[in-house]
Scaffold this active site. Sequence first.
Site, PDB file in Angstrom:
ATOM      1  CG  ASP A 166       1.209  -1.482  -5.630  1.00  0.00           C
ATOM      2  OD1 ASP A 166       2.111  -0.712  -5.262  1.00  0.00           O
ATOM      3  OD2 ASP A 166       0.275  -1.849  -4.888  1.00  0.00           O
ATOM      4  CG  HIS A 167       4.715  -3.031  -3.331  1.00  0.00           C
ATOM      5  ND1 HIS A 167       5.717  -2.669  -2.484  1.00  0.00           N
ATOM      6  CD2 HIS A 167       3.582  -2.561  -2.771  1.00  0.00           C
ATOM      7  CE1 HIS A 167       5.214  -2.029  -1.435  1.00  0.00           C
ATOM      8  NE2 HIS A 167       3.912  -1.927  -1.597  1.00  0.00           N
ATOM      9  CD  GLU A 270       3.582   5.344  -4.183  1.00  0.00           C
ATOM     10  OE1 GLU A 270       2.686   6.132  -4.558  1.00  0.00           O
ATOM     11  OE2 GLU A 270       3.368   4.412  -3.388  1.00  0.00           O
ATOM     12  CE  LYS A 312      -0.429  -6.512   3.209  1.00  0.00           C
ATOM     13  NZ  LYS A 312      -0.034  -5.444   2.290  1.00  0.00           N
ATOM     14  CG  HIS A 344       2.095   1.661   0.225  1.00  0.00           C
ATOM     15  ND1 HIS A 344       2.980   0.859  -0.455  1.00  0.00           N
ATOM     16  CD2 HIS A 344       1.981   2.793  -0.503  1.00  0.00           C
ATOM     17  CE1 HIS A 344       3.385   1.493  -1.552  1.00  0.00           C
ATOM     18  NE2 HIS A 344       2.794   2.661  -1.601  1.00  0.00           N
TER      19      HIS A 344
HETATM   20 ZN    ZN Z   1       3.441  -0.997   0.291  1.00  0.00          ZN
END
Ligand code: ZN
Length: 494
Positions: A166-167, A270, A312, A344
Site C-alpha cells: 500500500d502507498h 492501483e 483517520k 482510501h
Molecule cells: Zn490513500
Amino acid sequence: MSKLIHFIKELPSLKNSELYGVYPLSLNRFGHLHVFMINDKNQDFLIATGIGSTQFLGDTFQEGEFSYVKAPLNHHNANTLRDLFPFTKPIPVLNKLRSFGVGDRLGIATEGHIRVFKEYDAYPILAQQSIRELALTNRTYKDVLDAASFSVFRDGYKDGFGADGDHLKKASEVEMALNLGFSMITLDCSEFIRNDVTAMTKNEVEKACSLDLEMKKRYLNHAFEVEGMKISFDEEELKRNVLVYGKAVDFAVQIYTDYFANGKTDANFEISIDETATPTTPTQHYFVANELTRRGVKLDTMAPRFCGEFQKGVDYIGDINQFEEELKIHAAIARHYGYKLSIHSGSDKFSIFKLIGKHTRGHFHVKTAGTNWLEAMRAVAATDPKLYREIHKYALSMFDEAQKFYHVTTDLTKIKDVDTLKDEELVDLFKENDARQLIHITYGFILNAKNNDDSFRFKTKLYDLWREKREVYADMLYTHIGRHLELLYSGFQK
Ligand code: ZN
C-alpha cells in the site's frame, strides 16, 4: 508432547481435537501429508505428519511408526504452507466486483476479519500495509504476508484474499512487494503531484506551461461524454492539469511499463492520487485516466481524493450532497475506463457508505486500516482498564509530536479525564472522535515506547493481552467491520 501422537493415530478424524489444542478448521491434507495448527501454551505451531512433513522446519517427535514435525510460524514454514495449500497465498482480487482492504497493523486481526468475509462476497485484502506502517510497527512485508497466510490456514478461510503493497512510492518498493508475492500494488503518486498550482494565477499558469499541439487537439474545443455527462477543458484548466498531474502520469506509466505491462505479473495495479492538498475534481480524474489509458496503462483501481475530509478513524466530514454529486461522476469515469473506484481512509465513513455502494453499483474497493487498530485498543479498554489508562496518558503526552504526521482536527480538551471515568466507561471513549484520533495517530509511539532497560513499555503487555483475549478482539472486529460492509451493501442490489 508425544500425547499428540494419540490424535495423529486417529487422523483424519478430529476426535478430541480440543484436548490437544488443535484448531479443527486448520486440518488439511496434501497427498499423504496432514498439516494442522495447534495452540501450545498460548503459542501457535504447525504440525506436519506423513510423507513430506520435513518440508517444514521444526522439532521432530517420534513414537513407534508415528512421527510429526512441530514447526514454528516463521517465513520458511509460511512459504511451505503457501506452496502446498494455494488458498493460503494471496490472489489478485481488485478485478472482482467488490473488494475491501483491512490493514492489520498488528498481525492479529485476521481471525475477526475472516468471520466478516465469510458473510459477504467482497474479497478481503487481509495483508495491506504502507511502508510508513511497517516502520512504525517494526514489521516487514514478509511478516505481514505470513501473518495473513497462517491465519487463513488456522481458520479455514478458502475463498481467496489479496495482499496490498500500500502507498508505495518507489520502484524498489514495488519490486520488493511483487517479489514476495503481493497480489496488488498501490502506487502513490503524491510526490509527483504539484500542490502549488491551485494558488497560481492565470498568468503564472500561462508562463509555467506550454501545451504541445497534440495535447491541445486532444482536449480543447470539444467535450467528452461519460455516461451522458459532459466533461470539457478550457486552455487554462488543461494547463493546470498538466502542471499538477503531468509528472505523476509519467511516473505511473514508467512503473507500469517496468513491472506490469505485457504480463510481467498478474498482480493488480492501483494508482492513488489521494494524498494531495486539494481534492481531485472529476475533470482532473478524467484527465489522469485518459492520459494513462492512452499511454497503455491498464488500471484495476484508482483512488482520487474526494471532496470533504477523510480524516483517520472518524466519519466523513463535509457536504454530503456535494460528495454524492461528485461521486456519481467519479464512478462513471471509472466505469468508462474499465476500473473500480478505490476509497482510501475508509475507516468509519458510515454516513457515505450507502452512497458509495449505490453510485459504484456495488463495484468498489474500500480501504480501512486505523479502525482495526482502534478496535484493538478498545479491546484493551474493555479488558485491562489499568493498562488502558496508562497508555491513554502516554498518548496524550505524545500527541503534539504525533500530530506532525497527520491532518486531524482533534481537540484534546474534549477528551474526558480517564481518572474520572469508571472502568466500564473507558470503552465509551471510542465513541468520541477526539479520543479516537488521539489513540489513532499515536499508534507508532505506543508500540515503540521503551522502558529504561530498553524493554518495550507497552508492546509486550499488549500482545500478551490480545493473545489472551483474542475472542474479545475478534468479536469487536466482526461487529465493527461488519457494519462497514452492511452499509456499503445497503446501497445496491446484487
Ligand atoms: Zn490513500
